[in-house]
Design a protein around this motif. Sequence first.
Motif, mmCIF file in Angstrom:
data_model
loop_
_atom_site.group_PDB
_atom_site.id
_atom_site.type_symbol
_atom_site.label_atom_id
_atom_site.label_comp_id
_atom_site.label_asym_id
_atom_site.label_seq_id
_atom_site.Cartn_x
_atom_site.Cartn_y
_atom_site.Cartn_z
ATOM 1 N N VAL A 165 44.125 49.880 31.288
ATOM 2 C CA VAL A 165 43.828 49.092 32.486
ATOM 3 C C VAL A 165 44.291 49.883 33.706
ATOM 4 O O VAL A 165 45.496 50.102 33.898
ATOM 5 C CB VAL A 165 44.541 47.730 32.441
ATOM 6 N N GLU A 168 39.725 47.688 38.686
ATOM 7 C CA GLU A 168 39.250 46.306 38.606
ATOM 8 C C GLU A 168 38.367 46.063 37.382
ATOM 9 O O GLU A 168 38.459 45.016 36.732
ATOM 10 C CB GLU A 168 38.473 45.950 39.884
ATOM 11 N N ALA A 171 40.497 46.046 34.261
ATOM 12 C CA ALA A 171 41.388 44.881 34.286
ATOM 13 C C ALA A 171 40.671 43.615 33.858
ATOM 14 O O ALA A 171 41.286 42.675 33.348
ATOM 15 C CB ALA A 171 41.974 44.702 35.680
ATOM 16 N N TYR A 209 48.472 45.904 38.656
ATOM 17 C CA TYR A 209 48.289 45.433 37.277
ATOM 18 C C TYR A 209 49.554 45.517 36.422
ATOM 19 O O TYR A 209 49.636 44.848 35.395
ATOM 20 C CB TYR A 209 47.190 46.255 36.590
ATOM 21 N N LEU A 213 50.035 42.605 33.661
ATOM 22 C CA LEU A 213 49.601 43.038 32.333
ATOM 23 C C LEU A 213 50.760 43.003 31.347
ATOM 24 O O LEU A 213 50.596 42.590 30.188
ATOM 25 C CB LEU A 213 49.011 44.445 32.405
ATOM 26 N N ASN A 356 45.336 39.555 38.978
ATOM 27 C CA ASN A 356 44.441 40.723 38.978
ATOM 28 C C ASN A 356 43.897 41.143 37.623
ATOM 29 O O ASN A 356 43.245 42.183 37.519
ATOM 30 C CB ASN A 356 45.132 41.935 39.626
ATOM 31 N N ILE A 357 44.153 40.399 36.565
ATOM 32 C CA ILE A 357 43.586 40.754 35.263
ATOM 33 C C ILE A 357 42.887 39.549 34.650
ATOM 34 O O ILE A 357 43.203 38.398 34.972
ATOM 35 C CB ILE A 357 44.656 41.279 34.274
#
Length: 504
Positions: A165, A168, A171, A209, A213, A356-357
């Motif tokens: 990742v 974008e 992700a 991320y 994440l 954002n993921i």
Amino acid sequence: MKFTSAISSVASLASLAVYASASYISTKEVSGRYFVDSDSGEAFFLKGVDYQPGGSSSFEDGSDPLSDVESCTRDIVLFQELGINTIRIYSIDPSIDHDECMTKLAAAGIYLLLDVNTPIYGQSLNRDEPWTTYTESYLTHVFAVIEAFAGYNNTLGFFAGNEVVNNETSAEASPHYVKAVVRDMKEYMGNHTIRQIPVGYSSADDLDYRVSLANYLEAGPAEDAVDFYGVNSYEWCGENTFEGAGFDTLVENFENYTIPVFFSEFGCNLVQPRLFEEVASIFSNNMSKVFSGGLVYEYSQEDSDYGLVSIADDGSVTMLSDFTALSAKFATATTSGLSTASASARPTTYLDYYNNIDFNTTIPDTLASTVIADGLNSTYVRGAFVKISDLSSNYSIYDVSGDAVDATMTTKIALTIPTDSAIEQTDSDADEVDSSASASASASASSTASNTASTSDSTGSSASATSSSSSSTSSSASLSNFVSSSEKMGVAALLAAAVGLAVV
């Protein structure tokens, strides 16, 4: 092999283990937010380097950093000069022999973190379209890496992914596929290896991320959650401070993390020569309550200009100024006696949102169920420690001034080889126990069958037994004491049989 409990004598395992080896390199396991020694329970802090001579992009099947004994012996000499305890390798060919290099690393007290992917097509996830590469063929490669390295006590862990990742698109597409690979690796090991080696992930140096994440990958059912998390970070450049480099923010971001987190890459090169001032902070009480050390990027000089040493075409190695700077910093950074902190229980449920993921909690079904159930064929070389005697490399080593350095490694740990009579006796004992266990299992199966009409289902419980034997270290120990491949694997299997573990 999947092991399930059978009635037998557990006490025989400890006696056989001591009988088989007087000293050995202990395994490390995950306990809370730390790697710990399987014998002493002491927290293990990584002090290491990332090691892929030639660079990851140039990797090809047929050779890797642990297949050339002369080269790895030469480099172990330099690892010892650096004072490290861990290396990370990004790409490995599981079909070739790594026994001697892994044995020498063990003799030097050095552990391995290993990525299961390579740059070769079909041997990694396509981060933007992972469904195109998450295949049985890809997973077969991953399982072959596991088989090749699960037999070494100094295999510290596997990275299921590195910087998968990093934008974008990835992700949104990849997080739950990373979890699928983690799940498949764990299930394969549960079925086919004696030891469940920790599985983790190495994140990109991207603040958008990294933390979200990490939180997603640690959460959910244990079977698809990572066991550790690596942070690739290049935020400390030149002269800086704990606060100025944002390390205080890193500690704050991960202070509630429930599994080990460490720097899987560090060592900014925007200011040269590198000073490695961050080492003091990484191995300080400020960070040790959250971070478990780290690995410097990278060992050999490549196009990206992060090297600690330069490797010439003739195989000789010259230390660079970064080498001497890092060696001095590592020498003053202790990994023992650091402050540790307990962690909360790992979250078994997911948050409602991860920044954002795509936090898809529906993990893709495996595409390698047959391979996971049945295991691989013989297209890999199952690794084990071997007898070795030569501690020197024919390649020359030069310090930063150009003066020759002795290219002979020293040893910290040795294994005592069991005598032929000991192995024969262990064989005999194991055969007797195995026969007893088989008879017990047959009787149990017969009883279960006779009660089928009145019993709708039955539940079997699995159990694992571990043992430890006393360890000793010697800086002058002879490497000829290392256990041979057949003896090591044979005794391990027999010890499993000795506590009544039936293979199903």
